[in-house]
Design an enzyme around this catalytic site. Structure first.
Site, PDB file in Angstrom:
ATOM      1  N   LYS A   1      44.238  42.819  48.953  1.00 29.45           N
ATOM      2  CA  LYS A   1      45.080  41.786  48.311  1.00 29.45           C
ATOM      3  C   LYS A   1      46.490  41.790  48.905  1.00 29.45           C
ATOM      4  CE  LYS A   1      42.361  41.893  44.046  1.00 29.45           C
ATOM      5  NZ  LYS A   1      41.547  43.096  44.242  1.00 29.45           N
TER       6      LYS A   1
HETATM    7  P1  5BU Z   1      33.484  45.541  38.510  1.00 28.62           P
HETATM    8  O1  5BU Z   1      33.247  46.977  38.245  1.00 28.62           O
HETATM    9  O2  5BU Z   1      32.205  44.766  38.866  1.00 28.62           O
HETATM   10  O3  5BU Z   1      34.286  44.888  37.425  1.00 28.62           O
HETATM   11  O4  5BU Z   1      34.401  45.539  39.844  1.00 28.62           O
HETATM   12  C1  5BU Z   1      34.994  44.373  40.319  1.00 28.62           C
HETATM   13  C2  5BU Z   1      35.658  44.616  41.644  1.00 28.62           C
HETATM   14  O5  5BU Z   1      36.119  43.368  42.162  1.00 28.62           O
HETATM   15  C3  5BU Z   1      36.882  45.530  41.631  1.00 28.62           C
HETATM   16  O6  5BU Z   1      36.860  46.281  42.825  1.00 28.62           O
HETATM   17  C4  5BU Z   1      38.081  44.599  41.631  1.00 28.62           C
HETATM   18  O7  5BU Z   1      39.176  45.091  42.371  1.00 28.62           O
HETATM   19  C5  5BU Z   1      37.526  43.367  42.327  1.00 28.62           C
HETATM   20  N1  5BU Z   1      38.094  42.095  41.851  1.00 28.62           N
HETATM   21  C6  5BU Z   1      37.929  41.632  40.568  1.00 28.62           C
HETATM   22  O8  5BU Z   1      37.298  42.271  39.741  1.00 28.62           O
HETATM   23  N2  5BU Z   1      38.447  40.417  40.209  1.00 28.62           N
HETATM   24  C7  5BU Z   1      39.162  39.660  41.057  1.00 28.62           C
HETATM   25  O9  5BU Z   1      39.602  38.562  40.685  1.00 28.62           O
HETATM   26  C8  5BU Z   1      39.332  40.163  42.381  1.00 28.62           C
HETATM   27  C9  5BU Z   1      38.790  41.359  42.760  1.00 28.62           C
HETATM   28 BR1  5BU Z   1      40.267  39.148  43.599  1.00 28.62          BR
END
Ligand code: 5BU
Length: 268
Positions: A93
């Site tokens: 990011k």
């Molecule tokens: P989760 O455990 O499935 O919630 O992980 C989501 C990943 O995606 C995590 O590594 C965040 O940094 C990433 N992410 C997110 O969740 N939402 C966003 O809007 C963005 C990245 Br951009």
């Protein structure tokens, strides 16, 4: 079937080499899953990759949250991911001005040397994309930028107007691989797909078979709904790495995502 037949309009209109590479990998692996590998030790990351690598098309990292990170262990981890036919995506990011973003591709983590994709906010203006592309060029590599057009977290400040501007500026830039869309809200995603058209990919975090609220403001939508709404890749973290059986879960996400792609008679 060839990637061009499976992806249809998306294939024809996405000529950026990295976008075509992704579409080909997804077909070889029969998976539209990008693992968010949010484990904090190298042992944990390696164990996870060994278990789920066959079911993924891409591996998303946060290189700066690993407690025992080292140059050597990271090199080995990345070469294992490459042997598993995965794109490596550092979700850094970036948000600074172009020149600093270029320099931030170097530094101790040297993201430019192993990443195929990185995320960036467009808040500082479009030169950030040139800066990141220059970072890859500095080491004779190429890559693609995913711009944050939407986010999955509750209360985020990426308004519809902001999204529209990101899509307009990003669509015109060859260095942009695609956009991050909100996987938790298919109706928002559909609007994003209409704005983006066929010319860029959309990848979506905020996806989990267990739909609803996650930790600390995260929100989750269903993987197949995200793909039907216009996503080209589901980014799944805890749905896989916190599962009792990560391999079984990754396989389930891969099958859901692949079948959803095949079900789309006309890719929208
Ligand atoms: P989760 O455990 O499935 O919630 O992980 C989501 C990943 O995606 C995590 O590594 C965040 O940094 C990433 N992410 C997110 O969740 N939402 C966003 O809007 C963005 C990245 Br951009």
């Amino acid at each position: 079937m060839q990637a061009s037949e499976i992806w249809g309009e998306r294939w024809i209109n996405n000529t950026l080499p990295m976008a075509r590479t992704y579409m080909e990998v997804a077909c070889r692996k029969q998976s539209l899953v990008c693992l968010a590998a949010d484990r904090r030790t190298m042992a944990g990351l390696n164990e996870l990759l060994d278990q789920v690598g066959p079911y993924l098309a891409a591996l998303k990292t946060h290189v700066d949250l690993i407690d025992d990170w080292s140059v050597e262990s990271w090199k080995d981890f990345c070469s294992k991911a490459k042997k598993m036919d995965l794109l490596i995506f550092e979700d850094r990011k970036f948000a600074d001005i172009g020149k600093i973003s270029r320099d931030q591709m170097a530094g101790i983590y040297d993201i430019r040397s192993w990443s195929d994709l990185v995320t960036a906010h467009l808040i500082s203006g479009p030169d950030i994309v040139d800066g990141l592309q220059a970072g890859w060029s500095d080491v004779g590599r190429s890559g693609g930028v995913l711009l944050l057009a939407q986010m999955s977290s509750r209360g985020n400040l990426l308004s519809p107007d902001y999204t529209e501007t990101v899509v307009k500026l990003g669509s015109a830039h060859d260095g942009v691989f695609g956009f991050i869309g909100n996987g938790s809200k298919p109706e928002e995603l559909k609007k994003l797909r209409v704005a983006v058209g066929q010319g860029k990919l959309i990848w979506t975090p905020g996806v989990n078979i267990a739909v609803g609220d996650g930790e600390m403001g995260q929100r989750y939508g269903a993987p197949d709904e995200a793909i039907h709404a216009g996503s080209d890749c589901i980014i799944v973290g805890s749905g896989i790495h916190k599962s009792d059986n990560p391999a079984e879960s990754a396989k389930a996400y891969a099958e859901l995502s692949w079948n959803a792609l095949l079900e789309k008679k006309v890719i929208s």
